[in-house]
Design a protein around this motif. Structure first.
Motif, PDB file in Angstrom:
ATOM      1  N   GLU A  75      38.931  52.309  35.866  1.00 17.50           N
ATOM      2  CA  GLU A  75      38.250  52.939  36.995  1.00 17.50           C
ATOM      3  C   GLU A  75      36.715  53.282  36.509  1.00 17.50           C
ATOM      4  O   GLU A  75      36.417  53.680  35.441  1.00 17.50           O
ATOM      5  N   ILE A  76      35.968  53.089  37.517  1.00 13.79           N
ATOM      6  CA  ILE A  76      34.518  53.608  37.544  1.00 13.79           C
ATOM      7  C   ILE A  76      34.132  54.761  38.648  1.00 13.79           C
ATOM      8  O   ILE A  76      34.508  54.541  39.695  1.00 13.79           O
ATOM      9  N   ILE A  77      33.601  55.583  37.957  1.00 15.16           N
ATOM     10  CA  ILE A  77      33.309  56.828  39.144  1.00 15.16           C
ATOM     11  C   ILE A  77      31.814  56.670  39.609  1.00 15.16           C
ATOM     12  O   ILE A  77      30.935  56.481  38.522  1.00 15.16           O
ATOM     13  N   GLY A 130      28.786  50.942  35.958  1.00 16.68           N
ATOM     14  CA  GLY A 130      29.065  52.492  35.621  1.00 16.68           C
ATOM     15  C   GLY A 130      29.912  52.471  34.237  1.00 16.68           C
ATOM     16  O   GLY A 130      30.174  51.359  33.783  1.00 16.68           O
ATOM     17  N   GLU A 131      30.374  53.724  33.804  1.00 16.98           N
ATOM     18  CA  GLU A 131      31.115  53.556  32.626  1.00 16.98           C
ATOM     19  C   GLU A 131      32.818  53.567  33.206  1.00 16.98           C
ATOM     20  O   GLU A 131      33.041  54.133  34.160  1.00 16.98           O
ATOM     21  N   VAL A 132      33.467  52.723  32.393  1.00 15.89           N
ATOM     22  CA  VAL A 132      34.797  52.497  32.469  1.00 15.89           C
ATOM     23  C   VAL A 132      35.575  53.698  31.917  1.00 15.89           C
ATOM     24  O   VAL A 132      35.394  53.928  30.589  1.00 15.89           O
ATOM     25  N   ILE A 133      36.541  54.056  32.826  1.00 10.67           N
ATOM     26  CA  ILE A 133      37.678  55.073  32.108  1.00 10.67           C
ATOM     27  C   ILE A 133      38.856  54.572  32.477  1.00 10.67           C
ATOM     28  O   ILE A 133      39.154  53.397  33.270  1.00 10.67           O
ATOM     29  N   ASP A 134      39.712  54.909  31.611  1.00 10.92           N
ATOM     30  CA  ASP A 134      41.221  54.721  31.813  1.00 10.92           C
ATOM     31  C   ASP A 134      41.773  55.745  32.676  1.00 10.92           C
ATOM     32  O   ASP A 134      41.875  56.936  32.407  1.00 10.92           O
ATOM     33  N   TYR A 135      42.476  55.398  33.895  1.00  7.61           N
ATOM     34  CA  TYR A 135      42.982  56.436  34.862  1.00  7.61           C
ATOM     35  C   TYR A 135      44.658  55.986  35.130  1.00  7.61           C
ATOM     36  O   TYR A 135      44.568  54.656  35.683  1.00  7.61           O
ATOM     37  N   LYS A 136      45.502  56.507  34.215  1.00  7.07           N
ATOM     38  CA  LYS A 136      46.701  56.325  34.389  1.00  7.07           C
ATOM     39  C   LYS A 136      47.199  54.631  34.252  1.00  7.07           C
ATOM     40  O   LYS A 136      47.892  53.988  34.908  1.00  7.07           O
ATOM     41  N   GLY A 137      46.498  54.230  33.007  1.00 12.25           N
ATOM     42  CA  GLY A 137      46.841  52.849  32.717  1.00 12.25           C
ATOM     43  C   GLY A 137      45.731  51.728  33.633  1.00 12.25           C
ATOM     44  O   GLY A 137      45.861  50.684  33.248  1.00 12.25           O
TER      45      GLY A 137
END
Length: 361
Positions: free
Chosen positions: A350-352, A340-347
């Motif tokens: 995360e992958i949804i 999945g696509e990697v995002i930055d969540y509060k540093g």
């Protein structure tokens, strides 16, 4: 009725650029840390895989005669809060109205992904502009651009001093700026995010009024001025980041993640295979990675699965939503592969995941 304020286009000889490169990137990076998981995913989709920091100066780099006035607001000094609100409410084609316009565009379901992309890039930038005090100032000196001063043994002007010169004098890297400036308490975050854009620019107006009183043309800016000014700059950049996150969370926290082809996906169809410890360096990219599940937590709307270590030391969080949520009670202590696509969540990376096929174990 003659208005109390006059708006002007800035000529090519005087650039009106808020916060400079470092400041705008810091605002965006701080905001990124305070997005909800869903908002971060929506932002990443609309930005086509680019980071908020990377697009934070796009609006300056692509300004034209139509959008140039969006970056500032000119008003006479000495207005009461009531007069200020009345004047701004009657105005158009400035930083305040532009923020409202871009937010309306981001809510408009009829607009295309490319139109949402442009609106979001403007909003990221303009919230920063609204918090730079010299962007809510006087027409007659072009927001302090014609007030010539000296700082660090070099000639500059009041506007440029607050855009970048004081920040540059501090000598911090972009990473250190974000870490140092992002120091708001939970109470401050709650208060700042409850304030309206009108109050953001009222704060800038009050500060710029003080700055005009403190500096005269030809003045040599000393270390005492720098020491007094930096807490104000740090707070304004932090407020801009916190409030930008607040606006984006209001806009995106409860909306479905849009299907938008990312820049990376448009140039390659291959999924990038990365080691779990390197996922943090792949924000905005679609990856495949493998790791052991150390802990998980069902928070009703999703199941959070932590790979590499238990929370809060995880190397990656996988957020299971939709049909994939049913996998939540099957993964503890298993080694899984996730795509999945990697995002930055509060540093933290995360992958949804909504498709169960993206998880293999």
């Amino acid at each position: 009725m003659k208005k109390l304020f006059i708006f002007c286009l800035i000529g090519t000889s005087i650039a009106l650029i808020s916060w400079g490169f470092k400041g705008h990137r810091a605002v965006a990076a701080i905001a990124q840390k305070h997005l909800t998981s869903n908002s971060a995913y929506v932002v990443s989709a609309y930005l086509k895989g680019e980071s908020m920091a990377d697009v934070s100066t796009w609006a300056d780099e692509n300004r034209n005669n139509t959008t140039a006035p969006w970056h500032f607001l000119n008003l006479p000094l000495g207005l009461t809060h009531e007069q200020f609100v009345k004047s701004v409410s009657e105005s158009d084609n400035n930083v305040y109205s532009a923020i409202l316009k871009t937010e309306a565009n981001l809510k408009d379901k009829s607009l295309s992904g490319d139109q949402k992309n442009e609106a979001l890039k403007y909003l990221i930038h303009l919230v920063g502009d609204a918090h730079q005090p010299m962007h809510v100032s006087r027409k007659e000196d072009k927001g302090g651009n014609t007030i010539q001063i000296r700082f660090d043994n070099k000639g500059t002007n009041l506007h440029s001093l607050w855009d970048s010169k004081l920040i540059d004098h501090e000598g911090l890297s972009e990473t250190d700026i974000v870490r140092t400036y992002d120091a708001a308490t939970a109470a401050q975050i709650k208060q700042w995010q409850s304030d309206s854009p009108m109050e953001w620019i009222w704060e800038s107006y009050q500060i710029s009024s003080e700055l005009y009183a403190q500096v005269k043309s030809g003045q040599d800016i000393d270390e005492a001025y720098y020491q007094k000014s930096m807490p104000v700059i740090r707070k304004r950049i932090n407020q801009a980041g916190i409030r930008l996150a607040g606006e984006l969370n209001k806009l995106f926290n409860s909306v479905p993640v849009p299907t938008v082809i990312s820049t990376a996906a448009a140039t390659t169809t291959a999924t990038l295979s990365v080691k779990l410890e390197d996922v943090k360096n792949a924000v905005g990219k679609t990856v495949s990675t493998q790791g052991k599940v150390y802990s998980s937590k069902d928070i009703s709307s999703m199941v959070l699965v932590n790979l590499g270590a238990a929370y809060p030391n995880q190397l990656l969080t996988v957020a299971l939503k939709g049909k994939a949520k049913d996998l939540g009670n099957q993964l503890d202590n298993k080694t899984i592969t996730v795509e999945g696509e990697v995002i930055d969540y509060k540093g933290k990376p995360e992958i949804i995941v909504t498709d169960p096929a993206k998880i293999k174990f």
